[in-house]
Design an enzyme around this catalytic site. Structure first.
Site, mmCIF file in Angstrom:
data_model
loop_
_atom_site.group_PDB
_atom_site.id
_atom_site.type_symbol
_atom_site.label_atom_id
_atom_site.label_comp_id
_atom_site.label_asym_id
_atom_site.label_seq_id
_atom_site.Cartn_x
_atom_site.Cartn_y
_atom_site.Cartn_z
ATOM 1 N N GLU A 196 -0.388 12.116 -35.905
ATOM 2 C CA GLU A 196 -1.364 12.255 -35.289
ATOM 3 C C GLU A 196 -1.883 13.919 -35.418
ATOM 4 O OE1 GLU A 196 -1.226 10.034 -31.840
ATOM 5 O OE2 GLU A 196 -3.096 8.769 -32.763
ATOM 6 N N CYS A 212 6.103 9.719 -23.663
ATOM 7 C CA CYS A 212 6.720 9.178 -25.180
ATOM 8 C C CYS A 212 7.690 10.391 -25.314
ATOM 9 C CB CYS A 212 5.844 8.631 -25.800
ATOM 10 S SG CYS A 212 4.411 10.229 -26.566
ATOM 11 N N ASN A 254 -0.970 5.818 -20.796
ATOM 12 C CA ASN A 254 -0.331 7.324 -20.147
ATOM 13 C C ASN A 254 -0.961 8.106 -20.497
ATOM 14 O OD1 ASN A 254 0.104 6.998 -22.729
ATOM 15 N ND2 ASN A 254 2.427 8.081 -22.804
ATOM 16 N N GLU A 278 2.435 5.135 -32.995
ATOM 17 C CA GLU A 278 3.394 6.965 -32.461
ATOM 18 C C GLU A 278 3.745 5.586 -31.225
ATOM 19 O OE1 GLU A 278 3.410 9.750 -32.320
ATOM 20 O OE2 GLU A 278 1.496 10.089 -33.870
HETATM 21 P P1 NAD Z 1 3.045 -1.074 -25.173
HETATM 22 O O1 NAD Z 1 3.863 -1.316 -25.921
HETATM 23 O O2 NAD Z 1 3.276 -2.275 -23.593
HETATM 24 O O3 NAD Z 1 1.033 -1.582 -25.035
HETATM 25 C C1 NAD Z 1 0.696 -0.723 -25.871
HETATM 26 C C2 NAD Z 1 -0.487 -1.128 -26.638
HETATM 27 O O4 NAD Z 1 0.187 -1.953 -27.368
HETATM 28 C C3 NAD Z 1 -0.921 -2.176 -25.388
HETATM 29 O O5 NAD Z 1 -2.485 -1.638 -26.045
HETATM 30 C C4 NAD Z 1 -1.311 -3.440 -25.380
HETATM 31 O O6 NAD Z 1 -1.691 -4.602 -24.859
HETATM 32 C C5 NAD Z 1 -0.687 -3.293 -27.232
HETATM 33 N N1 NAD Z 1 0.371 -4.548 -27.550
HETATM 34 C C6 NAD Z 1 1.046 -4.857 -27.043
HETATM 35 N N2 NAD Z 1 1.093 -6.231 -28.228
HETATM 36 C C7 NAD Z 1 0.611 -6.326 -28.925
HETATM 37 C C8 NAD Z 1 0.912 -6.890 -29.612
HETATM 38 N N3 NAD Z 1 1.618 -7.838 -30.051
HETATM 39 N N4 NAD Z 1 -0.303 -6.867 -30.960
HETATM 40 C C9 NAD Z 1 -1.202 -5.804 -30.352
HETATM 41 N N5 NAD Z 1 -0.976 -4.554 -29.588
HETATM 42 C C10 NAD Z 1 -0.096 -5.340 -28.676
HETATM 43 O O7 NAD Z 1 3.182 -0.261 -24.592
HETATM 44 P P2 NAD Z 1 3.037 0.521 -23.142
HETATM 45 O O8 NAD Z 1 3.843 0.122 -22.028
HETATM 46 O O9 NAD Z 1 1.713 0.601 -22.315
HETATM 47 O O10 NAD Z 1 2.809 2.115 -23.618
HETATM 48 C C11 NAD Z 1 4.307 2.902 -23.046
HETATM 49 C C12 NAD Z 1 5.072 2.930 -24.665
HETATM 50 O O11 NAD Z 1 4.531 3.686 -25.301
HETATM 51 C C13 NAD Z 1 6.400 4.086 -24.544
HETATM 52 O O12 NAD Z 1 7.235 3.404 -25.427
HETATM 53 C C14 NAD Z 1 6.069 5.721 -25.094
HETATM 54 O O13 NAD Z 1 7.145 6.177 -25.574
HETATM 55 C C15 NAD Z 1 4.845 4.487 -26.606
HETATM 56 N N6 NAD Z 1 3.920 6.276 -26.376
HETATM 57 C C16 NAD Z 1 4.050 6.339 -27.369
HETATM 58 C C17 NAD Z 1 3.348 7.992 -28.002
HETATM 59 C C18 NAD Z 1 3.523 8.404 -28.883
HETATM 60 O O14 NAD Z 1 2.641 9.243 -29.386
HETATM 61 N N7 NAD Z 1 4.575 8.072 -29.121
HETATM 62 C C19 NAD Z 1 2.312 8.127 -26.180
HETATM 63 C C20 NAD Z 1 2.453 7.253 -24.976
HETATM 64 C C21 NAD Z 1 3.133 6.449 -25.163
#
Ligand code: NAD
Length: 485
Positions: A459, A285, A154, A251
Protein backbone atom coordinates in the site's frame (compact mmCIF):
# COMPACT_ATOMS: atom_id res chain seq x y z
CA UNK A 1 -31.71 11.19 22.14
CA UNK A 2 -29.70 9.97 19.17
CA UNK A 3 -25.98 9.92 19.81
CA UNK A 4 -23.98 12.23 17.49
CA UNK A 5 -22.02 9.19 16.25
CA UNK A 6 -25.15 7.53 14.82
CA UNK A 7 -24.90 7.68 11.00
CA UNK A 8 -27.89 8.68 8.87
CA UNK A 9 -28.06 5.13 7.52
CA UNK A 10 -25.89 2.01 7.44
CA UNK A 11 -24.61 2.07 3.87
CA UNK A 12 -23.50 4.63 1.31
CA UNK A 13 -24.28 3.61 -2.26
CA UNK A 14 -24.52 5.57 -5.49
CA UNK A 15 -23.82 8.86 -3.77
CA UNK A 16 -26.31 8.55 -0.94
CA UNK A 17 -27.07 6.95 2.40
CA UNK A 18 -29.08 3.76 2.08
CA UNK A 19 -30.78 1.70 4.78
CA UNK A 20 -32.12 -1.83 4.87
CA UNK A 21 -33.18 -2.75 8.39
CA UNK A 22 -33.71 -6.36 7.33
CA UNK A 23 -29.93 -6.79 7.80
CA UNK A 24 -28.56 -8.08 11.14
CA UNK A 25 -28.21 -5.17 13.59
CA UNK A 26 -24.59 -4.37 14.46
CA UNK A 27 -24.20 -2.41 17.71
CA UNK A 28 -21.42 0.17 17.88
CA UNK A 29 -19.95 0.25 21.38
CA UNK A 30 -17.78 3.11 22.66
CA UNK A 31 -14.80 1.27 24.11
CA UNK A 32 -14.08 3.87 26.78
CA UNK A 33 -17.45 3.42 28.49
CA UNK A 34 -19.04 0.24 27.14
CA UNK A 35 -22.04 2.35 26.08
CA UNK A 36 -23.85 1.61 22.80
CA UNK A 37 -23.58 4.76 20.71
CA UNK A 38 -24.97 3.64 17.35
CA UNK A 39 -26.47 0.77 15.41
CA UNK A 40 -25.94 -0.17 11.79
CA UNK A 41 -27.32 -3.11 9.83
CA UNK A 42 -25.33 -5.71 7.94
CA UNK A 43 -25.83 -5.59 4.20
CA UNK A 44 -28.54 -7.90 2.90
CA UNK A 45 -27.95 -9.65 -0.44
CA UNK A 46 -30.01 -6.86 -2.03
CA UNK A 47 -27.64 -4.21 -0.63
CA UNK A 48 -24.57 -6.15 -1.76
CA UNK A 49 -26.06 -6.38 -5.24
CA UNK A 50 -26.95 -2.69 -5.30
CA UNK A 51 -23.41 -1.69 -4.28
CA UNK A 52 -21.67 -3.96 -6.79
CA UNK A 53 -23.91 -3.11 -9.74
CA UNK A 54 -23.68 0.60 -8.99
CA UNK A 55 -19.89 0.52 -8.77
CA UNK A 56 -19.59 -1.58 -11.90
CA UNK A 57 -21.81 0.83 -13.84
CA UNK A 58 -19.97 3.94 -12.60
CA UNK A 59 -16.45 2.69 -13.26
CA UNK A 60 -16.18 3.05 -17.03
CA UNK A 61 -17.01 6.75 -17.13
CA UNK A 62 -14.69 7.40 -14.17
CA UNK A 63 -11.81 5.64 -15.93
CA UNK A 64 -12.46 7.72 -19.07
CA UNK A 65 -11.99 11.00 -17.22
CA UNK A 66 -8.48 12.40 -17.43
CA UNK A 67 -6.11 11.73 -14.58
CA UNK A 68 -6.03 15.45 -13.89
CA UNK A 69 -9.80 15.51 -13.40
CA UNK A 70 -9.81 12.46 -11.14
CA UNK A 71 -6.85 13.78 -9.19
CA UNK A 72 -8.49 17.17 -8.65
CA UNK A 73 -11.47 15.47 -6.98
CA UNK A 74 -9.25 13.40 -4.70
CA UNK A 75 -7.24 16.47 -3.72
CA UNK A 76 -10.42 18.40 -2.99
CA UNK A 77 -11.55 15.52 -0.76
CA UNK A 78 -8.20 15.74 1.05
CA UNK A 79 -8.81 19.45 1.72
CA UNK A 80 -12.29 18.77 3.08
CA UNK A 81 -10.93 16.05 5.36
CA UNK A 82 -8.32 18.42 6.76
CA UNK A 83 -10.90 21.19 7.31
CA UNK A 84 -13.05 18.70 9.25
CA UNK A 85 -10.17 17.05 11.04
CA UNK A 86 -11.53 17.71 14.52
CA UNK A 87 -15.01 16.35 13.81
CA UNK A 88 -13.60 13.30 11.98
CA UNK A 89 -11.12 12.66 14.79
CA UNK A 90 -13.89 12.69 17.38
CA UNK A 91 -15.79 10.15 15.27
CA UNK A 92 -12.66 8.01 14.94
CA UNK A 93 -12.33 8.09 18.72
CA UNK A 94 -15.97 6.98 19.13
CA UNK A 95 -15.45 4.23 16.55
CA UNK A 96 -12.22 2.82 18.01
CA UNK A 97 -11.71 4.26 21.52
CA UNK A 98 -8.27 5.62 20.49
CA UNK A 99 -7.44 8.86 22.32
CA UNK A 100 -8.12 12.14 20.56
CA UNK A 101 -4.45 13.01 21.14
CA UNK A 102 -3.71 10.30 18.52
CA UNK A 103 -6.71 10.57 16.22
CA UNK A 104 -6.17 14.31 15.70
CA UNK A 105 -2.80 13.61 14.07
CA UNK A 106 -2.96 10.05 12.71
CA UNK A 107 -6.28 9.23 11.10
CA UNK A 108 -8.17 11.78 8.99
CA UNK A 109 -4.81 13.47 8.45
CA UNK A 110 -3.29 10.23 7.15
CA UNK A 111 -6.38 9.61 5.01
CA UNK A 112 -6.06 13.13 3.60
CA UNK A 113 -2.38 12.51 2.85
CA UNK A 114 -3.34 9.43 0.80
CA UNK A 115 -6.04 11.35 -1.11
CA UNK A 116 -3.63 14.21 -1.80
CA UNK A 117 -0.72 11.96 -2.77
CA UNK A 118 -2.67 9.70 -5.13
CA UNK A 119 -4.66 12.70 -6.37
CA UNK A 120 -1.31 14.20 -7.36
CA UNK A 121 -0.14 11.03 -9.08
CA UNK A 122 -3.33 10.42 -11.06
CA UNK A 123 -2.33 12.66 -13.98
CA UNK A 124 1.12 11.09 -14.26
CA UNK A 125 -0.02 7.51 -14.86
CA UNK A 126 1.23 6.79 -18.34
CA UNK A 127 2.56 3.96 -20.42
CA UNK A 128 5.77 3.53 -22.40
CA UNK A 129 6.77 3.76 -26.02
CA UNK A 130 9.06 0.89 -27.05
CA UNK A 131 10.67 1.35 -30.50
CA UNK A 132 11.23 -1.82 -32.57
CA UNK A 133 12.85 -0.60 -35.79
CA UNK A 134 10.00 0.75 -37.92
CA UNK A 135 7.42 -0.90 -35.65
CA UNK A 136 6.77 -0.11 -32.05
CA UNK A 137 4.97 -1.22 -28.93
CA UNK A 138 3.16 1.12 -26.66
CA UNK A 139 1.81 0.31 -23.22
CA UNK A 140 -1.18 1.70 -21.40
CA UNK A 141 -1.67 1.64 -17.66
CA UNK A 142 -5.31 0.72 -17.25
CA UNK A 143 -7.66 0.40 -14.29
CA UNK A 144 -8.42 -3.09 -12.99
CA UNK A 145 -12.13 -2.31 -12.84
CA UNK A 146 -14.21 -3.06 -9.76
CA UNK A 147 -12.20 -3.27 -6.54
CA UNK A 148 -13.29 -4.44 -3.11
CA UNK A 149 -11.70 -3.07 0.05
CA UNK A 150 -12.14 -4.87 3.38
CA UNK A 151 -10.93 -3.16 6.55
CA UNK A 152 -9.69 -4.05 10.03
CA UNK A 153 -10.88 -2.12 13.08
CA UNK A 154 -7.78 -0.31 14.21
CA UNK A 155 -7.60 2.53 11.62
CA UNK A 156 -11.04 2.80 10.01
CA UNK A 157 -10.56 6.18 8.30
CA UNK A 158 -6.99 5.52 7.25
CA UNK A 159 -7.72 2.07 5.80
CA UNK A 160 -10.74 3.40 3.86
CA UNK A 161 -8.48 6.05 2.27
CA UNK A 162 -5.32 3.96 1.85
CA UNK A 163 -7.37 1.58 -0.30
CA UNK A 164 -9.80 4.05 -1.87
CA UNK A 165 -7.35 6.77 -2.93
CA UNK A 166 -5.01 4.67 -5.14
CA UNK A 167 -7.95 2.65 -6.47
CA UNK A 168 -9.79 5.77 -7.57
CA UNK A 169 -6.65 7.51 -8.85
CA UNK A 170 -6.15 4.61 -11.26
CA UNK A 171 -9.73 4.79 -12.53
CA UNK A 172 -11.26 1.93 -10.55
CA UNK A 173 -14.51 1.94 -8.60
CA UNK A 174 -14.61 0.56 -5.06
CA UNK A 175 -16.99 -1.16 -2.71
CA UNK A 176 -15.51 -0.88 0.78
CA UNK A 177 -16.60 -2.99 3.74
CA UNK A 178 -15.33 -1.66 7.05
CA UNK A 179 -14.79 -3.93 10.02
CA UNK A 180 -18.07 -4.66 11.79
CA UNK A 181 -16.38 -3.39 14.96
CA UNK A 182 -15.77 0.12 13.54
CA UNK A 183 -18.39 0.81 10.86
CA UNK A 184 -18.70 4.60 11.21
CA UNK A 185 -15.69 6.38 9.70
CA UNK A 186 -15.66 4.97 6.16
CA UNK A 187 -19.16 6.39 5.62
CA UNK A 188 -17.72 9.87 6.13
CA UNK A 189 -14.99 9.20 3.56
CA UNK A 190 -17.68 8.22 1.02
CA UNK A 191 -19.72 11.32 1.87
CA UNK A 192 -16.69 13.62 1.50
CA UNK A 193 -15.74 12.16 -1.88
CA UNK A 194 -19.19 13.03 -3.20
CA UNK A 195 -18.92 16.52 -1.74
CA UNK A 196 -15.57 16.87 -3.51
CA UNK A 197 -17.22 16.13 -6.84
CA UNK A 198 -16.74 12.39 -7.28
CA UNK A 199 -19.39 10.82 -9.50
CA UNK A 200 -21.99 8.80 -7.59
CA UNK A 201 -21.16 5.10 -7.36
CA UNK A 202 -17.39 5.09 -7.63
CA UNK A 203 -16.85 4.70 -3.86
CA UNK A 204 -19.50 2.80 -1.93
CA UNK A 205 -19.51 1.59 1.67
CA UNK A 206 -21.53 -1.36 2.91
CA UNK A 207 -21.55 -2.90 6.39
CA UNK A 208 -21.35 -6.46 7.57
CA UNK A 209 -19.37 -9.31 9.02
CA UNK A 210 -17.17 -11.85 7.24
CA UNK A 211 -20.17 -13.19 5.36
CA UNK A 212 -20.68 -9.87 3.53
CA UNK A 213 -16.94 -9.71 2.85
CA UNK A 214 -17.16 -13.22 1.42
CA UNK A 215 -20.06 -12.27 -0.85
CA UNK A 216 -18.02 -9.38 -2.25
CA UNK A 217 -14.85 -11.41 -2.76
CA UNK A 218 -16.60 -14.21 -4.65
CA UNK A 219 -18.66 -12.01 -6.96
CA UNK A 220 -17.51 -12.55 -10.57
CA UNK A 221 -17.74 -8.82 -11.35
CA UNK A 222 -15.00 -8.03 -8.83
CA UNK A 223 -11.49 -7.68 -10.27
CA UNK A 224 -9.44 -7.00 -7.14
CA UNK A 225 -9.61 -7.48 -3.39
CA UNK A 226 -7.56 -5.48 -0.92
CA UNK A 227 -7.84 -6.79 2.65
CA UNK A 228 -6.45 -5.48 5.91
CA UNK A 229 -6.93 -8.12 8.57
CA UNK A 230 -5.53 -11.14 10.34
CA UNK A 231 -3.53 -13.95 8.73
CA UNK A 232 -6.33 -16.57 9.07
CA UNK A 233 -8.82 -14.22 7.33
CA UNK A 234 -6.16 -13.36 4.74
CA UNK A 235 -5.72 -17.04 3.85
CA UNK A 236 -9.47 -17.47 3.32
CA UNK A 237 -9.85 -14.30 1.27
CA UNK A 238 -6.73 -15.00 -0.82
CA UNK A 239 -8.03 -18.50 -1.61
CA UNK A 240 -11.49 -17.20 -2.55
CA UNK A 241 -9.94 -14.50 -4.76
CA UNK A 242 -7.68 -17.08 -6.45
CA UNK A 243 -10.75 -19.06 -7.41
CA UNK A 244 -11.85 -16.12 -9.58
CA UNK A 245 -8.23 -15.22 -10.58
CA UNK A 246 -8.61 -11.80 -8.96
CA UNK A 247 -5.82 -9.43 -8.02
CA UNK A 248 -5.13 -9.15 -4.28
CA UNK A 249 -3.41 -6.98 -1.75
CA UNK A 250 -3.14 -8.60 1.69
CA UNK A 251 -2.14 -6.43 4.64
CA UNK A 252 -2.06 -8.91 7.48
CA UNK A 253 -0.68 -9.41 10.98
CA UNK A 254 2.80 -9.46 12.41
CA UNK A 255 5.10 -10.28 15.32
CA UNK A 256 7.83 -7.91 14.32
CA UNK A 257 11.32 -7.69 15.82
CA UNK A 258 12.81 -4.49 17.18
CA UNK A 259 16.54 -4.99 17.78
CA UNK A 260 18.41 -2.74 20.18
CA UNK A 261 22.20 -2.94 20.25
CA UNK A 262 24.39 -2.00 23.24
CA UNK A 263 25.56 1.20 21.52
CA UNK A 264 22.04 2.57 20.90
CA UNK A 265 20.90 5.84 22.39
CA UNK A 266 18.81 4.44 25.25
CA UNK A 267 16.13 7.10 25.30
CA UNK A 268 15.58 6.91 21.55
CA UNK A 269 15.43 3.12 21.75
CA UNK A 270 12.93 3.28 24.62
CA UNK A 271 10.89 5.81 22.61
CA UNK A 272 10.93 3.46 19.61
CA UNK A 273 9.81 0.54 21.77
CA UNK A 274 6.99 2.63 23.26
CA UNK A 275 5.83 3.82 19.81
CA UNK A 276 6.12 0.27 18.51
CA UNK A 277 4.07 -1.30 21.31
CA UNK A 278 1.78 1.16 23.02
CA UNK A 279 0.52 3.52 20.30
CA UNK A 280 -3.20 2.83 19.76
CA UNK A 281 -2.92 0.65 22.87
CA UNK A 282 -0.85 -1.82 20.89
CA UNK A 283 -3.51 -2.39 18.21
CA UNK A 284 -1.13 -1.81 15.30
CA UNK A 285 -0.20 -4.53 12.82
CA UNK A 286 3.39 -3.39 12.32
CA UNK A 287 4.22 -3.24 16.04
CA UNK A 288 7.69 -4.34 17.13
CA UNK A 289 6.40 -6.63 19.84
CA UNK A 290 9.56 -8.74 20.14
CA UNK A 291 12.06 -6.27 21.53
CA UNK A 292 15.52 -7.88 21.42
CA UNK A 293 17.89 -6.01 23.74
CA UNK A 294 21.63 -6.75 23.78
CA UNK A 295 22.64 -7.96 27.22
CA UNK A 296 24.98 -5.08 28.07
CA UNK A 297 22.18 -2.51 28.30
CA UNK A 298 19.29 -4.75 29.28
CA UNK A 299 18.70 -3.62 32.88
CA UNK A 300 19.32 0.04 32.08
CA UNK A 301 16.86 -0.22 29.16
CA UNK A 302 14.22 -1.93 31.31
CA UNK A 303 14.53 0.63 34.10
CA UNK A 304 14.11 3.56 31.71
CA UNK A 305 11.28 1.79 29.87
CA UNK A 306 9.36 1.12 33.12
CA UNK A 307 9.85 4.73 34.20
CA UNK A 308 8.57 6.19 30.92
CA UNK A 309 5.72 3.68 30.60
CA UNK A 310 4.61 4.86 34.04
CA UNK A 311 3.97 8.27 32.47
CA UNK A 312 1.17 6.94 30.22
CA UNK A 313 -2.09 8.76 30.94
CA UNK A 314 -5.05 6.41 30.83
CA UNK A 315 -8.42 8.11 30.87
CA UNK A 316 -11.18 9.73 28.87
CA UNK A 317 -10.05 9.44 25.22
CA UNK A 318 -11.81 12.72 24.41
CA UNK A 319 -9.49 14.53 26.83
CA UNK A 320 -6.48 15.58 24.79
CA UNK A 321 -4.21 14.96 27.77
CA UNK A 322 -5.02 11.23 27.64
CA UNK A 323 -2.21 9.35 25.91
CA UNK A 324 -3.42 5.77 26.23
CA UNK A 325 -6.89 4.45 25.37
CA UNK A 326 -8.87 1.24 25.83
CA UNK A 327 -8.95 -1.95 23.78
CA UNK A 328 -11.45 -1.70 20.93
CA UNK A 329 -13.87 -4.26 22.42
CA UNK A 330 -14.44 -6.28 25.57
CA UNK A 331 -13.63 -9.39 23.55
CA UNK A 332 -10.26 -8.00 22.41
CA UNK A 333 -9.54 -6.99 26.01
CA UNK A 334 -10.19 -10.56 27.18
CA UNK A 335 -7.98 -12.01 24.45
CA UNK A 336 -5.13 -9.72 25.48
CA UNK A 337 -5.63 -10.45 29.21
CA UNK A 338 -5.44 -14.15 28.31
CA UNK A 339 -2.03 -13.57 26.68
CA UNK A 340 -0.83 -11.67 29.76
CA UNK A 341 -1.78 -14.67 31.94
CA UNK A 342 0.11 -16.96 29.53
CA UNK A 343 3.17 -14.74 29.86
CA UNK A 344 3.05 -15.03 33.64
CA UNK A 345 2.40 -18.80 33.58
CA UNK A 346 5.23 -19.49 31.13
CA UNK A 347 7.73 -17.68 33.36
CA UNK A 348 8.26 -14.23 31.80
CA UNK A 349 9.23 -11.49 34.31
CA UNK A 350 6.54 -8.81 34.61
CA UNK A 351 8.15 -5.38 34.65
CA UNK A 352 5.02 -3.21 34.64
CA UNK A 353 1.30 -3.38 33.94
CA UNK A 354 -0.08 -6.89 33.67
CA UNK A 355 -3.76 -6.33 34.37
CA UNK A 356 -7.00 -4.58 33.45
CA UNK A 357 -6.96 -0.96 34.61
CA UNK A 358 -9.27 -0.14 37.48
CA UNK A 359 -11.65 2.11 35.56
CA UNK A 360 -14.68 1.98 33.21
CA UNK A 361 -14.14 0.80 29.66
CA UNK A 362 -11.86 -1.86 28.23
CA UNK A 363 -8.50 -0.50 29.44
CA UNK A 364 -5.45 -2.70 29.98
CA UNK A 365 -2.34 -1.24 31.60
CA UNK A 366 0.65 -0.96 29.27
CA UNK A 367 2.49 -4.18 30.01
CA UNK A 368 6.17 -5.11 29.70
CA UNK A 369 7.55 -8.61 30.14
CA UNK A 370 11.32 -9.23 30.37
CA UNK A 371 13.31 -12.49 30.20
CA UNK A 372 10.98 -13.64 27.42
CA UNK A 373 12.29 -16.62 25.46
CA UNK A 374 11.63 -17.47 21.81
CA UNK A 375 9.34 -20.40 22.58
CA UNK A 376 6.92 -18.52 24.85
CA UNK A 377 3.41 -17.93 23.48
CA UNK A 378 3.75 -14.15 23.95
CA UNK A 379 6.86 -14.20 21.73
CA UNK A 380 5.26 -16.24 18.97
CA UNK A 381 1.66 -15.09 18.53
CA UNK A 382 0.31 -11.70 17.53
CA UNK A 383 -1.41 -10.26 20.62
CA UNK A 384 -2.72 -6.97 19.19
CA UNK A 385 -2.71 -5.24 22.54
CA UNK A 386 -0.30 -3.33 24.83
CA UNK A 387 2.01 -6.22 25.67
CA UNK A 388 5.73 -5.82 24.99
CA UNK A 389 8.06 -8.81 25.18
CA UNK A 390 11.72 -8.03 25.89
CA UNK A 391 14.16 -10.77 24.89
CA UNK A 392 17.95 -10.80 25.48
CA UNK A 393 20.64 -11.46 22.90
CA UNK A 394 24.45 -11.60 22.64
CA UNK A 395 25.48 -11.38 18.98
CA UNK A 396 24.24 -9.88 15.73
CA UNK A 397 24.24 -13.23 13.95
CA UNK A 398 22.19 -14.83 16.71
CA UNK A 399 19.61 -12.05 16.88
CA UNK A 400 19.05 -11.93 13.11
CA UNK A 401 18.39 -15.69 13.01
CA UNK A 402 16.01 -15.48 15.97
CA UNK A 403 14.24 -12.39 14.60
CA UNK A 404 13.56 -14.22 11.32
CA UNK A 405 12.31 -17.39 13.02
CA UNK A 406 8.62 -16.58 12.63
CA UNK A 407 5.90 -17.09 10.02
CA UNK A 408 5.34 -13.32 9.94
CA UNK A 409 7.35 -10.63 8.11
CA UNK A 410 5.59 -7.30 8.30
CA UNK A 411 8.08 -4.93 9.95
CA UNK A 412 11.47 -4.79 11.66
CA UNK A 413 13.53 -2.14 13.38
CA UNK A 414 17.07 -1.65 14.59
CA UNK A 415 18.57 0.87 17.00
CA UNK A 416 22.35 1.32 16.86
CA UNK A 417 24.84 4.12 16.29
CA UNK A 418 26.82 1.85 13.94
CA UNK A 419 25.30 2.60 10.55
CA UNK A 420 27.14 -0.14 8.73
CA UNK A 421 25.66 -2.64 11.13
CA UNK A 422 22.20 -1.03 10.90
CA UNK A 423 22.02 -1.46 7.12
CA UNK A 424 23.54 -4.96 7.25
CA UNK A 425 21.02 -6.12 9.86
CA UNK A 426 18.04 -4.59 8.05
CA UNK A 427 19.32 -6.21 4.84
CA UNK A 428 19.24 -9.60 6.54
CA UNK A 429 15.81 -9.29 8.16
CA UNK A 430 12.78 -10.83 6.46
CA UNK A 431 10.32 -7.93 6.63
CA UNK A 432 8.59 -5.52 4.28
CA UNK A 433 8.53 -2.25 6.24
CA UNK A 434 11.71 -1.49 8.17
CA UNK A 435 13.08 1.25 10.42
CA UNK A 436 16.55 2.41 11.47
CA UNK A 437 16.67 4.34 14.75
CA UNK A 438 12.91 4.83 14.57
CA UNK A 439 9.74 2.76 14.66
CA UNK A 440 6.26 2.73 13.08
CA UNK A 441 6.50 5.78 10.82
CA UNK A 442 4.05 5.30 7.94
CA UNK A 443 4.23 8.25 5.53
CA UNK A 444 2.16 7.85 2.37
CA UNK A 445 5.33 8.31 0.27
CA UNK A 446 6.80 5.03 1.59
CA UNK A 447 5.65 1.56 0.49
CA UNK A 448 3.92 -0.35 3.27
CA UNK A 449 3.34 -4.09 3.51
CA UNK A 450 4.73 -7.42 4.57
CA UNK A 451 6.51 -10.55 3.39
CA UNK A 452 5.91 -14.19 4.35
CA UNK A 453 2.52 -14.68 6.07
CA UNK A 454 2.18 -10.94 6.70
CA UNK A 455 1.00 -10.17 3.23
CA UNK A 456 1.13 -9.73 -0.49
CA UNK A 457 1.41 -6.44 -2.36
CA UNK A 458 2.10 -2.96 -1.02
CA UNK A 459 0.00 0.00 0.00
CA UNK A 460 1.00 3.66 -0.29
CA UNK A 461 3.73 5.18 -2.49
CA UNK A 462 4.05 4.63 -6.22
CA UNK A 463 4.07 0.88 -5.49
CA UNK A 464 0.34 0.96 -4.71
CA UNK A 465 -0.35 2.11 -8.28
CA UNK A 466 1.02 -1.20 -9.56
CA UNK A 467 -1.49 -3.04 -7.39
CA UNK A 468 -4.51 -1.07 -8.61
CA UNK A 469 -3.72 -1.01 -12.32
CA UNK A 470 -2.55 -3.29 -15.11
CA UNK A 471 -0.49 -2.80 -18.21
CA UNK A 472 -1.84 -3.31 -21.71
CA UNK A 473 0.80 -3.77 -24.38
CA UNK A 474 0.03 -2.90 -28.00
CA UNK A 475 2.24 -3.97 -30.94
CA UNK A 476 1.97 -1.61 -33.93
CA UNK A 477 3.22 -2.86 -37.29
CA UNK A 478 4.05 -0.26 -39.93
CA UNK A 479 4.77 -2.62 -42.84
CA UNK A 480 3.21 -5.70 -44.40
CA UNK A 481 2.43 -8.86 -42.44
CA UNK A 482 4.62 -11.82 -43.36
CA UNK A 483 2.97 -15.22 -42.96
CA UNK A 484 4.15 -18.80 -43.72
CA UNK A 485 1.27 -19.39 -46.05
P1 NAD B 1 -10.06 -9.85 10.92
O1 NAD B 1 -9.20 -10.69 10.08
O2 NAD B 1 -10.88 -10.50 11.96
O3 NAD B 1 -11.11 -9.03 10.01
C1 NAD B 1 -10.68 -8.18 8.98
C2 NAD B 1 -11.83 -7.91 8.04
O4 NAD B 1 -12.11 -9.08 7.27
C3 NAD B 1 -13.14 -7.52 8.73
O5 NAD B 1 -13.76 -6.49 8.00
C4 NAD B 1 -13.95 -8.80 8.64
O6 NAD B 1 -15.35 -8.59 8.66
C5 NAD B 1 -13.50 -9.35 7.30
N1 NAD B 1 -13.68 -10.79 7.12
C6 NAD B 1 -13.63 -11.77 8.05
N2 NAD B 1 -13.79 -12.98 7.47
C7 NAD B 1 -13.94 -12.76 6.15
C8 NAD B 1 -14.15 -13.62 5.02
N3 NAD B 1 -14.22 -14.94 5.15
N4 NAD B 1 -14.24 -13.04 3.80
C9 NAD B 1 -14.14 -11.70 3.64
N5 NAD B 1 -13.97 -10.85 4.68
C10 NAD B 1 -13.86 -11.37 5.91
O7 NAD B 1 -9.11 -8.73 11.51
P2 NAD B 1 -9.42 -7.64 12.63
O8 NAD B 1 -9.57 -8.37 13.93
O9 NAD B 1 -10.48 -6.73 12.18
O10 NAD B 1 -8.07 -6.80 12.62
C11 NAD B 1 -6.94 -7.18 13.30
C12 NAD B 1 -5.96 -7.87 12.40
O11 NAD B 1 -5.68 -7.04 11.27
C13 NAD B 1 -4.61 -8.10 13.06
O12 NAD B 1 -4.11 -9.37 12.73
C14 NAD B 1 -3.73 -7.03 12.48
O13 NAD B 1 -2.37 -7.31 12.51
C15 NAD B 1 -4.27 -6.91 11.10
N6 NAD B 1 -3.95 -5.59 10.55
C16 NAD B 1 -3.03 -5.51 9.54
C17 NAD B 1 -2.68 -4.28 9.02
C18 NAD B 1 -1.68 -4.16 7.91
O14 NAD B 1 -1.68 -3.15 7.23
N7 NAD B 1 -0.82 -5.12 7.68
C19 NAD B 1 -3.26 -3.12 9.53
C20 NAD B 1 -4.20 -3.24 10.55
C21 NAD B 1 -4.53 -4.49 11.05
Amino acid sequence: MTHPAQPKASHFINGEYVEDTAGTPIPVIYAATGEQIATVHAATPAIVEQALSTAKAAQTAWARMTGTERGRILRRAADIMRERNHELSVLETYDTGKPLQETLVADATSGADALEYFGGLAASLTGEHIPLGDDWVYTKREALGLCVGIGAWNYPTQIACWKGAPALACGNAMVFKPSETTPLCALKVAEILIEAGAPAGIYNVIQGMGEVGGALVTDPRVDKVSLTGSVPTGKKVYAAAAEGMKHVTMELGGKSPLIIFDDADIDNAVGGAINGNFYSSGQVCSNGTRVFVQKGIKEKFLARLAERTGNAILGDPMDEATSFGPMVTENQMNIVLGYIEKGKEEGARLICGGKRADMDGYFIEPTVFADVTDDMTIAREEIFGPVMSVLDFDTEEEVVARANDTEFGLSAGVFTKDFTRAHRVIGNLEAGSCFINSYNDAPVEAPFGGVKASGVGRENSKEAIKHFSQVKSVYVRMGDVEAAF
